[in-house]
Enzyme design. Sequence first.
Site, PDB file in Angstrom:
ATOM      1  N   GLU A 116     -68.326 -32.038  35.957  1.00 14.34           N
ATOM      2  CA  GLU A 116     -69.466 -32.121  35.308  1.00 14.34           C
ATOM      3  C   GLU A 116     -69.450 -32.860  33.817  1.00 14.34           C
ATOM      4  O   GLU A 116     -70.503 -32.784  33.002  1.00 14.34           O
ATOM      5  CB  GLU A 116     -69.926 -30.817  35.047  1.00 14.34           C
ATOM      6  CG  GLU A 116     -70.438 -29.852  36.275  1.00 14.34           C
ATOM      7  CD  GLU A 116     -71.224 -30.315  37.433  1.00 14.34           C
ATOM      8  OE1 GLU A 116     -71.837 -31.347  37.047  1.00 14.34           O
ATOM      9  OE2 GLU A 116     -71.534 -29.667  38.372  1.00 14.34           O
ATOM     10  N   HIS A 140     -70.841 -24.255  30.894  1.00 13.49           N
ATOM     11  CA  HIS A 140     -71.320 -24.164  32.124  1.00 13.49           C
ATOM     12  C   HIS A 140     -70.666 -22.771  32.977  1.00 13.49           C
ATOM     13  O   HIS A 140     -69.387 -22.882  33.060  1.00 13.49           O
ATOM     14  CB  HIS A 140     -71.331 -25.383  33.091  1.00 13.49           C
ATOM     15  CG  HIS A 140     -71.385 -25.334  34.457  1.00 13.49           C
ATOM     16  ND1 HIS A 140     -72.741 -24.830  34.678  1.00 13.49           N
ATOM     17  CD2 HIS A 140     -70.693 -25.639  35.464  1.00 13.49           C
ATOM     18  CE1 HIS A 140     -72.955 -24.779  36.073  1.00 13.49           C
ATOM     19  NE2 HIS A 140     -71.724 -25.048  36.521  1.00 13.49           N
ATOM     20  N   HIS A 142     -71.159 -19.882  36.248  1.00 18.06           N
ATOM     21  CA  HIS A 142     -71.701 -19.483  37.437  1.00 18.06           C
ATOM     22  C   HIS A 142     -72.152 -17.881  37.315  1.00 18.06           C
ATOM     23  O   HIS A 142     -71.457 -16.970  37.910  1.00 18.06           O
ATOM     24  CB  HIS A 142     -70.788 -19.582  38.584  1.00 18.06           C
ATOM     25  CG  HIS A 142     -70.476 -20.941  38.896  1.00 18.06           C
ATOM     26  ND1 HIS A 142     -69.721 -21.593  39.981  1.00 18.06           N
ATOM     27  CD2 HIS A 142     -71.240 -22.246  38.275  1.00 18.06           C
ATOM     28  CE1 HIS A 142     -69.615 -22.883  39.955  1.00 18.06           C
ATOM     29  NE2 HIS A 142     -70.450 -23.154  38.834  1.00 18.06           N
ATOM     30  N   GLU A 170     -83.713  -8.151  22.005  1.00 16.40           N
ATOM     31  CA  GLU A 170     -82.843  -9.079  21.333  1.00 16.40           C
ATOM     32  C   GLU A 170     -83.095 -10.717  21.785  1.00 16.40           C
ATOM     33  O   GLU A 170     -82.961 -11.523  21.148  1.00 16.40           O
ATOM     34  CB  GLU A 170     -81.440  -8.712  21.223  1.00 16.40           C
ATOM     35  CG  GLU A 170     -80.862  -8.720  22.463  1.00 16.40           C
ATOM     36  CD  GLU A 170     -79.356  -8.791  22.816  1.00 16.40           C
ATOM     37  OE1 GLU A 170     -78.696  -8.479  23.848  1.00 16.40           O
ATOM     38  OE2 GLU A 170     -78.582  -9.063  21.536  1.00 16.40           O
ATOM     39  N   HIS A 211     -77.097 -22.490  41.317  1.00 15.46           N
ATOM     40  CA  HIS A 211     -75.795 -22.766  40.915  1.00 15.46           C
ATOM     41  C   HIS A 211     -75.277 -22.043  39.695  1.00 15.46           C
ATOM     42  O   HIS A 211     -74.264 -21.509  39.789  1.00 15.46           O
ATOM     43  CB  HIS A 211     -76.081 -24.344  40.756  1.00 15.46           C
ATOM     44  CG  HIS A 211     -74.938 -24.965  40.421  1.00 15.46           C
ATOM     45  ND1 HIS A 211     -74.346 -26.289  40.612  1.00 15.46           N
ATOM     46  CD2 HIS A 211     -73.604 -24.594  39.632  1.00 15.46           C
ATOM     47  CE1 HIS A 211     -73.118 -26.601  40.166  1.00 15.46           C
ATOM     48  NE2 HIS A 211     -72.880 -25.473  39.556  1.00 15.46           N
TER      49      HIS A 211
HETATM   50  O1  2HA Z   1     -66.524 -26.610  40.148  1.00 15.56           O
HETATM   51  O2  2HA Z   1     -68.630 -25.623  38.306  1.00 15.56           O
HETATM   52  O3  2HA Z   1     -70.717 -27.445  38.721  1.00 15.56           O
HETATM   53  C1  2HA Z   1     -67.064 -26.927  38.727  1.00 15.56           C
HETATM   54  C2  2HA Z   1     -68.503 -26.577  38.768  1.00 15.56           C
HETATM   55  C3  2HA Z   1     -69.252 -27.632  39.161  1.00 15.56           C
HETATM   56 ZN    ZN Z   2     -71.056 -25.322  38.609  1.00 13.96          ZN
END
Ligand code: 2HA
Ligand code: ZN
Length: 283
Positions: A116, A140, A142, A170, A211
């Site tokens: 990414e 980032h 998940h 909050e 995602h």
């Molecule tokens: O595997 O999270 O978006 C890495 C990630 C791809």
């Molecule tokens: Zn990801």
Amino acid sequence: MRVLDTEFAKGFIRMADDGFQQGWHERNGGNLSYRLKGEEAESIQDDLSEDREWTAIGAEVPGLAGEYFLVTGTGKYFRNVAIDPENSMGIIEIDGEGKNYRIRWGMSDGGRPTSELPTHLLNHEVKKRVTGGKHRVIYHAHTTNVIALTFVLPLTDEVFTRELWEMATECPVVFPAGIGVVGWMVPGGREIGLATSRLMEQYDVAIWAHHGMFCSGETFDLTFGLMHTVEKSAEILVKVLSMGGQKRQTITPDDFRELAKGFHIELPERFLYDKGAGAESSR
Ligand code: 2HA
Ligand code: ZN
């Protein structure tokens, strides 16, 4: 100075481990990047190598020319960052045009930066500009509950912002600008990076449908705390929806307006829309 002795590397490693402990980083899921301060890049020059070749970023980020970033590696597991940092992450330098990067430290088994990277760098470029250089961290993850919500809520900035604000007092204080939403797209490239960075012009949080989430912030604490707050709020909403979804009472638009006054924040009116009869508190 050695990279692993710096405060920024220690903070990065701790944040990666915290994210793993939260359950947001199954397998190689998620990625993290940090834009070094000038003096930080200066302090580690003796620990950097020039052996690795320049490689195309896959996006153009002229606003980041000459910058250094600490980033997680592609295919690497957050679970392993703390025990094998030199292999799980690396420092990259951006060239004078913002078109190529080269690895200066880490990724010791010949690895590469996160898949990414275009989204991370496009977000950094926007955030560096709109915050006057203050934001340095792009994260980032998940996040389970936010992902679950992208299957049942309309994929609009307005609905996600309002519903998540409502779940904890909050929230509007922590993310007053709101949350952006990107509909499902192929990850790992320039297109999704551009869509995300457009949202980062106004928000510090962008959700990728089905995602995960991207957050931007000044420090590791603030950025981790932002991800944590949004995901906690999503967890509460998942519980409310699982209890039948009917709210007996909630935080109303006027409550939010009062909160904004008390906390000296601005809450955009477009998130304080009328949900219609019966949807709001009957107080
Ligand atoms: O595997 O999270 O978006 C890495 C990630 C791809
Ligand atoms: Zn990801």
